[in-house]
Write a protein that holds these residues in place. Structure first.
Motif, PDB file in Angstrom:
ATOM      1  N   GLU A  37       4.792 -30.758  -6.145  1.00 24.50           N
ATOM      2  CA  GLU A  37       3.462 -30.503  -6.715  1.00 24.50           C
ATOM      3  C   GLU A  37       2.366 -30.973  -5.757  1.00 24.50           C
ATOM      4  N   ALA A  38       2.559 -32.104  -5.113  1.00 22.84           N
ATOM      5  CA  ALA A  38       1.575 -32.603  -4.153  1.00 22.84           C
ATOM      6  C   ALA A  38       1.409 -31.620  -2.993  1.00 22.84           C
ATOM      7  N   VAL A  39       2.514 -31.063  -2.524  1.00 20.33           N
ATOM      8  CA  VAL A  39       2.458 -30.076  -1.446  1.00 20.33           C
ATOM      9  C   VAL A  39       1.784 -28.800  -1.935  1.00 20.33           C
ATOM     10  N   LYS A  40       2.135 -28.356  -3.128  1.00 18.90           N
ATOM     11  CA  LYS A  40       1.565 -27.118  -3.692  1.00 18.90           C
ATOM     12  C   LYS A  40       0.040 -27.221  -3.826  1.00 18.90           C
ATOM     13  N   VAL A  41      -0.441 -28.323  -4.370  1.00 20.75           N
ATOM     14  CA  VAL A  41      -1.885 -28.516  -4.555  1.00 20.75           C
ATOM     15  C   VAL A  41      -2.588 -28.594  -3.199  1.00 20.75           C
ATOM     16  N   THR A  42      -1.986 -29.327  -2.269  1.00 25.15           N
ATOM     17  CA  THR A  42      -2.590 -29.458  -0.940  1.00 25.15           C
ATOM     18  C   THR A  42      -2.653 -28.105  -0.243  1.00 25.15           C
TER      19      THR A  42
END
Length: 189
Positions: A37-42
């Motif tokens: 999720e952190a990668v997706k949002v970034t």
């Protein structure tokens, strides 16, 4: 102060190694959904291409291709690490496998609060920067020079779980872009 220099070029492909502060932890695979999720949002806010990525228990390797108009990979890694850390801390840290070092003060009846435990696990500079102490502060990067260099670093990502003795074949490791590459025919089992 470091004498390292980073090229001030446009875009290009870069290989990274990013590690947890606590080597031997399994936090990254235990909390893989938080990391995803952190990668997706970034990526939604600051796009970049993922050419290869492998997540191991306590570190990860990736090859990214950056856009020519926004080549700042440091900002992207900072955002990924901050988002991951924030959610891990909100989940309670220790309950998800992140164990800060306890203070060495063993006075009878001394019961450190969670805040005292976190402060003891971090250096004064990390405390001043509000660093959670989950990640090593820096990461290692290598700017890809040519196609052979690119192929070698993508292969390194795919075969790293085998090198660490976690699986016998790259495709047996669930936290790797090798599965995507197999679906599109870029990796043969």
């Amino acid at each position: 102060m470091s004498n390292s220099r980073r090229p001030k070029g446009r875009g290009g492909s870069v290989f990274f190694t990013v590690c947890l502060a606590q080597r031997g932890s399994a936090l990254l695979v235990d909390e893989i959904e938080i990391l995803r999720e952190a990668v997706k949002v970034t990526r939604a806010r600051r796009p970049f291409g993922i050419d290869a990525w492998v997540v191991l228990p306590d570190h990860m390797h990736a090859v990214w291709t950056l856009p020519a108009d926004d080549p700042s990979y440091s900002d992207r890694w900072g955002a990924i690490k901050a988002r991951f850390s924030k959610v891990v801390r909100l989940k309670g840290g220790e309950s998800v496998g992140w164990k800060p070092t306890l203070p060495t003060d063993r006075r009878v009846g001394f019961q450190p609060t969670e805040a005292e435990r976190l402060r003891a696990a971090r250096s004064p500079s990390k405390v001043a920067k509000q660093d959670a102490g989950i990640w090593q502060r820096r990461f290692w990067e290598h700017h890809i020079r040519d196609e052979a260099d690119y192929d070698a670093h993508v292969r390194y990502c795919m075969t790293n779980p085998v090198k660490h003795g976690l699986v016998e074949r790259p495709e047996d490791w669930p936290y790797s872009s090798v599965h995507r590459d197999m679906r599109i025919g870029r990796w043969a089992a």
